[in-house]
Design a protein around this motif. Structure first.
Motif, PDB file in Angstrom:
ATOM      1  N   PHE A   8       0.855  -1.182   0.000  1.00  0.00           N
ATOM      2  CA  PHE A   8       0.000   0.000   0.000  1.00  0.00           C
ATOM      3  C   PHE A   8       0.892   1.233   0.000  1.00  0.00           C
ATOM      4  O   PHE A   8       1.946   1.243   0.647  1.00  0.00           O
ATOM      5  CB  PHE A   8      -0.891   0.060   1.246  1.00  0.00           C
ATOM      6  N   ALA A   9       0.486   2.274  -0.697  1.00  0.00           N
ATOM      7  CA  ALA A   9       1.268   3.505  -0.728  1.00  0.00           C
ATOM      8  C   ALA A   9       1.273   4.183   0.640  1.00  0.00           C
ATOM      9  O   ALA A   9       2.283   4.751   1.056  1.00  0.00           O
ATOM     10  CB  ALA A   9       0.712   4.460  -1.785  1.00  0.00           C
ATOM     11  N   ASP A  10       0.168   4.108   1.348  1.00  0.00           N
ATOM     12  CA  ASP A  10       0.056   4.720   2.672  1.00  0.00           C
ATOM     13  C   ASP A  10       0.703   3.802   3.721  1.00  0.00           C
ATOM     14  O   ASP A  10       0.268   2.666   3.905  1.00  0.00           O
ATOM     15  CB  ASP A  10      -1.423   4.946   2.990  1.00  0.00           C
ATOM     16  N   ASN A  11       1.744   4.302   4.370  1.00  0.00           N
ATOM     17  CA  ASN A  11       2.488   3.471   5.314  1.00  0.00           C
ATOM     18  C   ASN A  11       1.641   2.965   6.473  1.00  0.00           C
ATOM     19  O   ASN A  11       1.783   1.819   6.885  1.00  0.00           O
ATOM     20  CB  ASN A  11       3.704   4.219   5.857  1.00  0.00           C
ATOM     21  N   ALA A  12       0.773   3.804   7.023  1.00  0.00           N
ATOM     22  CA  ALA A  12      -0.054   3.369   8.161  1.00  0.00           C
ATOM     23  C   ALA A  12      -0.936   2.194   7.762  1.00  0.00           C
ATOM     24  O   ALA A  12      -1.015   1.189   8.478  1.00  0.00           O
ATOM     25  CB  ALA A  12      -0.895   4.531   8.684  1.00  0.00           C
ATOM     26  N   ASN A  13      -1.585   2.288   6.611  1.00  0.00           N
ATOM     27  CA  ASN A  13      -2.434   1.187   6.152  1.00  0.00           C
ATOM     28  C   ASN A  13      -1.609  -0.056   5.812  1.00  0.00           C
ATOM     29  O   ASN A  13      -2.021  -1.184   6.076  1.00  0.00           O
ATOM     30  CB  ASN A  13      -3.268   1.600   4.945  1.00  0.00           C
ATOM     31  N   ARG A  14      -0.435   0.154   5.228  1.00  0.00           N
ATOM     32  CA  ARG A  14       0.427  -0.982   4.892  1.00  0.00           C
ATOM     33  C   ARG A  14       0.863  -1.709   6.158  1.00  0.00           C
ATOM     34  O   ARG A  14       0.756  -2.933   6.259  1.00  0.00           O
ATOM     35  CB  ARG A  14       1.646  -0.517   4.092  1.00  0.00           C
ATOM     36  N   PHE A  15       1.336  -0.968   7.153  1.00  0.00           N
ATOM     37  CA  PHE A  15       1.786  -1.609   8.390  1.00  0.00           C
ATOM     38  C   PHE A  15       0.627  -2.269   9.133  1.00  0.00           C
ATOM     39  O   PHE A  15       0.788  -3.346   9.706  1.00  0.00           O
ATOM     40  CB  PHE A  15       2.511  -0.617   9.295  1.00  0.00           C
ATOM     41  N   ASN A  16      -0.538  -1.658   9.112  1.00  0.00           N
ATOM     42  CA  ASN A  16      -1.699  -2.274   9.757  1.00  0.00           C
ATOM     43  C   ASN A  16      -2.098  -3.564   9.047  1.00  0.00           C
ATOM     44  O   ASN A  16      -2.465  -4.545   9.693  1.00  0.00           O
ATOM     45  CB  ASN A  16      -2.876  -1.304   9.802  1.00  0.00           C
ATOM     46  N   ILE A  21      -0.036  -5.518   7.330  1.00  0.00           N
ATOM     47  CA  ILE A  21       1.014  -6.484   7.650  1.00  0.00           C
ATOM     48  C   ILE A  21       0.784  -7.056   9.050  1.00  0.00           C
ATOM     49  O   ILE A  21       0.854  -8.272   9.252  1.00  0.00           O
ATOM     50  CB  ILE A  21       2.411  -5.846   7.527  1.00  0.00           C
ATOM     51  N   ASN A  22       0.493  -6.200  10.013  1.00  0.00           N
ATOM     52  CA  ASN A  22       0.248  -6.675  11.375  1.00  0.00           C
ATOM     53  C   ASN A  22      -0.968  -7.593  11.436  1.00  0.00           C
ATOM     54  O   ASN A  22      -0.946  -8.618  12.114  1.00  0.00           O
ATOM     55  CB  ASN A  22       0.074  -5.501  12.337  1.00  0.00           C
ATOM     56  N   ALA A  23      -2.027  -7.242  10.722  1.00  0.00           N
ATOM     57  CA  ALA A  23      -3.224  -8.089  10.710  1.00  0.00           C
ATOM     58  C   ALA A  23      -2.912  -9.446  10.088  1.00  0.00           C
ATOM     59  O   ALA A  23      -3.316 -10.487  10.608  1.00  0.00           O
ATOM     60  CB  ALA A  23      -4.358  -7.392   9.955  1.00  0.00           C
TER      61      ALA A  23
END
Length: 185
Positions: free
Chosen positions: A154-162, A164-166
């Motif tokens: 995802f381009a948005d880091n917050a959404n990408r990290f969330n 990945i964590n999920a």
């Protein structure tokens, strides 16, 4: 926070020479029966919370689906410059036994307990791997073996990290240190 598939693990092997735990070496006679004991406990609560209220699923406490007892031969130190020295894996390594909730009991302290007997025919190591995933889960496992994770981009880091964590929380594994069983000459 971590997924916390388990919060406690005891892994031991017992033979005529006594009992050893992870990292230990049990010396056994050829063809001696060795009893392997596995005790593990899952935490009481779910330690993962999705950081945003964005319609994502609610995560429940993870539970162990199965535990693999893995065995591999111990053959001695490989000599530098040989193919064995450069090998990244031990070709003798295999899943010796797979245990599900039907194979373990729960003791008075709330630990899941598995006992299994192996015959010491030659020097080997024993180790454990456990997961919350089933044996054949699309894009996750094949015949009980973990598959590489798909890339999350995802381009948005917050959404990408969330994301990945999920993904990681839903794909939990634990591994043990080995117990070595050395067959005396």
């Amino acid at each position: 926070m971590f997924g916390d598939l388990i919060d406690h693990l005891d892994f031991s092997a017992q033979g005529a020479a006594g009992t050893v735990h992870m990292g230990g070496e049990l010396v056994a006679a050829k063809d001696e029966e060795v009893e392997v004991t596995i005790r593990f406990r899952s935490p009481e609560t779910n330690n993962y919370e999705y950081p945003f209220d964005s319609g994502n699923p609610t995560y429940t406490k993870p539970t162990v689906n199965h535990v693999d007892l893995i065995v591999g031969d111990v053959t001695g130190k490989a000599q530098a410059g040989t193919p064995a020295y450069d090998a990244d894996t031990n070709p003798s390594t295999k899943v010796l036994a797979r245990f599900t909730k039907d194979d373990w009991t729960v003791d008075e302290a709330g630990y899941n307990v598995i006992t299994y007997r192996v015959t010491a025919t030659h020097s080997q190591y024993l180790r454990l791997r456990g997961t919350n995933l089933g044996i054949d889960v699309a894009n996750e496992t094949a015949d009980g073996e973990p598959l590489p994770d798909e890339k999350i981009d995802f381009a948005d880091n917050a959404n990408r990290f969330n994301a990945i964590n999920a993904r990681n929380y839903n794909d939990l594994w634990f591994y043990s240190n080995p117990v070595f069983v050395t067959v005396a000459d």
